[in-house]
Design an enzyme around this catalytic site. Structure first.
Site, PDB file in Angstrom:
ATOM      1  N   SER A 109       0.788  -1.230   0.000  1.00  0.00           N
ATOM      2  CA  SER A 109       0.000   0.000   0.000  1.00  0.00           C
ATOM      3  C   SER A 109       0.825   1.289   0.000  1.00  0.00           C
ATOM      4  CB  SER A 109      -0.951  -0.068   1.190  1.00  0.00           C
ATOM      5  OG  SER A 109      -1.841   0.982   1.141  1.00  0.00           O
ATOM      6  N   ASN A 164      -6.559   9.571   7.451  1.00  0.00           N
ATOM      7  CA  ASN A 164      -5.654   9.371   6.317  1.00  0.00           C
ATOM      8  C   ASN A 164      -6.373   9.037   5.009  1.00  0.00           C
ATOM      9  OD1 ASN A 164      -6.314   6.630   6.455  1.00  0.00           O
ATOM     10  ND2 ASN A 164      -4.489   6.070   7.608  1.00  0.00           N
TER      11      ASN A 164
END
Ligand code: G16
Length: 541
Positions: free
Chosen positions: A64, A379
């Protein structure tokens, strides 16, 4: 089977003296250390599938937001959710077994969990664009073959696409069918829902999408083939940072994590004042919006702002559809949520807020307690989940006016557009674009809904991050002893001050978050708490 497992496992030896742990999003580390872990995760996937009567389990190989030389692996449960908690421990146990003990631990799990070895095991998997991906896939395949599992390789996908396909596979041909079991089916579902939700509305201007040079680039390009052009009711989507051939540029000075932590646009951005921009992360499960305000400079529209936008919009639609009294709408956040956003949701929107530890699995679970559960990490990782009761109401409520009918149709479209399995940057981006078009809002108007408290997120490298143990949804440290008192004493000195520290579950570091009434106070608090953490965490070898 034990012999096959041992022979295959011997091709994937465990690095000595390494202790592995299933963290916030599976196992993450330098790709060179991951071979044995992926092999053993393959064995766990087979066991999990057999335990669930042959339902399909997903395996995603990605790191990621982490740098290109890292990689990771995580398991996806049948409905597209994160792996059930108890199984994280079984994965950790198998990952840490001595090479020669792998068949023994496998069999002991089989016995302990009463798994019938005759039950079929089914696994699907995919990876992101990292160069280490294909070799790790081989380790996975070796495990699946040794464990006698059937498998399908979906090659390159975003993480949320793999979650989507896992659910589609397990619901195919049932009344709960989540969609066509193909990548194309995903694009068709999203684009059809987008067109329905945009009916009669017009997007204003273009949106520039920074794809972090990750798998989101080619997948967004693919999605664009299914979406209407801007001239035909679509959005003008401009793709940047979509180079997946140069490995070293992945997440480098671009992407959602960079923009959120640095609080600035990628240096490569050529956006002008007030231009709408967003950034995905390396596997396209996070999204952050931003723009440059000629008066106030860079403005971040993070996960909190996306959550509040979505909650207020869906709340308004439910009101117009006269469903508001029958539906429980709530917002789920983590300790990283800006204090101003929590206040806005509770006071302005009048909705309940639940705080959970970091990690989508916790937020998702809490969100399912509502009929409309909006969950986002600051986030940019998040989505909206709808209960069966909410979906039923969207489909069966008889409208008494054209406005009510339109609101119901938008709600139905949104429930198809929004990925119900996990946070999905592509689906979330379309959601934001739809809402801004409905409200005729520029990013500036969205930004003005509330003013974030100045905040700072610091990554602190310490000798041993495992020394840091938290409680109260990670808002307080219980270990090292006495450290929380030091933080509390400091925080009291700052107006609107709040700060916490927690060990990251995806990086070898402790994260420190601080917010306060002014920028300089927030920076000062963050730096002082970081110093305490550094001192207590020991020096890095
Ligand atoms: C993963 C998780 C997120 C989490 C993030 C950072 O994101 O899926 O839920 O917020 O890691 O976690 P930590 O602070 O524990 O390192 P991603 O996008 O890297 O998969």
């Amino acid at each position: 089977m034990a012999d096959q497992i041992l022979a295959a496992s011997n091709k994937h030896p465990k690095p000595v003296d390494r202790v592995f742990q299933y963290g916030t999003a599976g196992f993450r580390m330098k790709a060179t250390l991951l071979d044995s872990v992926v092999f053993r995760v393959g064995l766990v996937a087979a066991l999990r599938s057999r335990k669930l009567g042959g339902q399909t389990i997903g395996v995603m190989i990605t790191a990621s937001h982490n740098p290109p030389e890292d990689n990771g692996v995580k398991l996806v449960d049948p409905m597209g959710e994160m792996l059930e908690n108890a199984w994280e421990a079984y994965s950790t146990e198998l990952a840490n077994a001595k090479d020669e003990d792998v068949p023994k631990v496998y069999q002991s799990l089989e016995e302990k969990l009463k798994i019938n070895p005759e039950t079929p095991a089914r696994v699907i998997y995919a990876r992101d664009t990292r160069p280490s991906g294909p070799k790790l896939v081989q380790a996975l395949v070796d495990a699946l073959e040794a464990a006698g599992a059937e498998y399908t390789d979906y090659k390159l996908l975003t993480t949320p696409q793999l979650h989507y396909l896992t659910r589609c596979t397990n619901t195919e041909g049932t009344p709960q069918s989540y969609g066509d079991v193909s990548e194309k089916g995903y694009y068709e579902k999203l684009s059809e829902a987008f067109v329905r939700a945009m009916k009669g509305k017009k997007a204003s201007g273009a949106v520039t999408v920074d794809c972090a040079n990750g798998v989101g680039g080619p997948k967004l390009a693919e999605l664009l083939k299914f979406l209407p052009k801007a001239s035909a009711g679509g959005v003008d989507i401009k793709i940047i940072n979509d180079d997946v051939l140069k490995a070293e540029v992945l997440n480098h000075e671009c992407g959602a994590d960079y923009v959120k932590t640095k609080q600035r646009a990628p240096p490569s951005s050529k956006a002008g004042n007030n231009d709408r921009c967003c950034s995905l992360d390396g596997d396209a499960d996070r999204i952050i919006y931003y723009f440059n305000d000629p008066e106030h400079g860079f403005r971040l529209l993070d996960g909190d702002k996306i959550a509040t936008l979505a909650a207020s919009f869906i709340g308004d639609l439910a009101r117009e559809a006269r469903l508001i009294n029958g539906l429980k709408i709530g917002v789920v956040q983590t300790a990283y949520a800006n204090g101003a956003s929590t206040k806005y949701v509770e006071k302005q929107l009048g909705l309940p807020v639940v705080c959970t530890p970091t990690g989508v699995k916790w937020l998702h679970h809490a969100a399912t307690k509502f009929d409309v559960g909006v969950y986002f990490e600051a986030n940019g990782h998040g989505t909206v989940v709808f209960s069966q009761q909410a979906l039923k109401a969207f489909h069966t409520k008889e409208p008494e006016s054209p406005a009510q009918a339109a609101a119901l149709e938008t709600l139905r479209a949104l429930s198809d557009l929004i990925n119900q399995t996990v946070g999905d940057a592509l689906s979330d981006m379309l959601l934001v674009e739809i809402i801004l078009a409905h409200k005729s809002w520029s990013p500036r108007e969205w930004d003005l809904t509330y003013v974030d408290l100045p905040n700072r997120l610091v990554r602190v490298e310490v000798g041993d991050r495992n020394l840091f143990k938290t409680t109260d949804a990670e808002r307080k440290l219980v270990e090292p002893q006495g450290i929380q008192d030091q933080i509390d004493t400091l925080v009291k000195k700052y107006k609107d001050g709040r700060s916490f520290a927690r060990a990251s579950g995806t990086e070898d570091a402790v994260r420190v978050y601080a917010e306060a009434a002014t920028r300089s106070e927030a920076d000062d608090l963050a730096s002082k708490v970081s110093s305490i953490v550094k001192l207590e965490g020991g020096s890095k070898q």
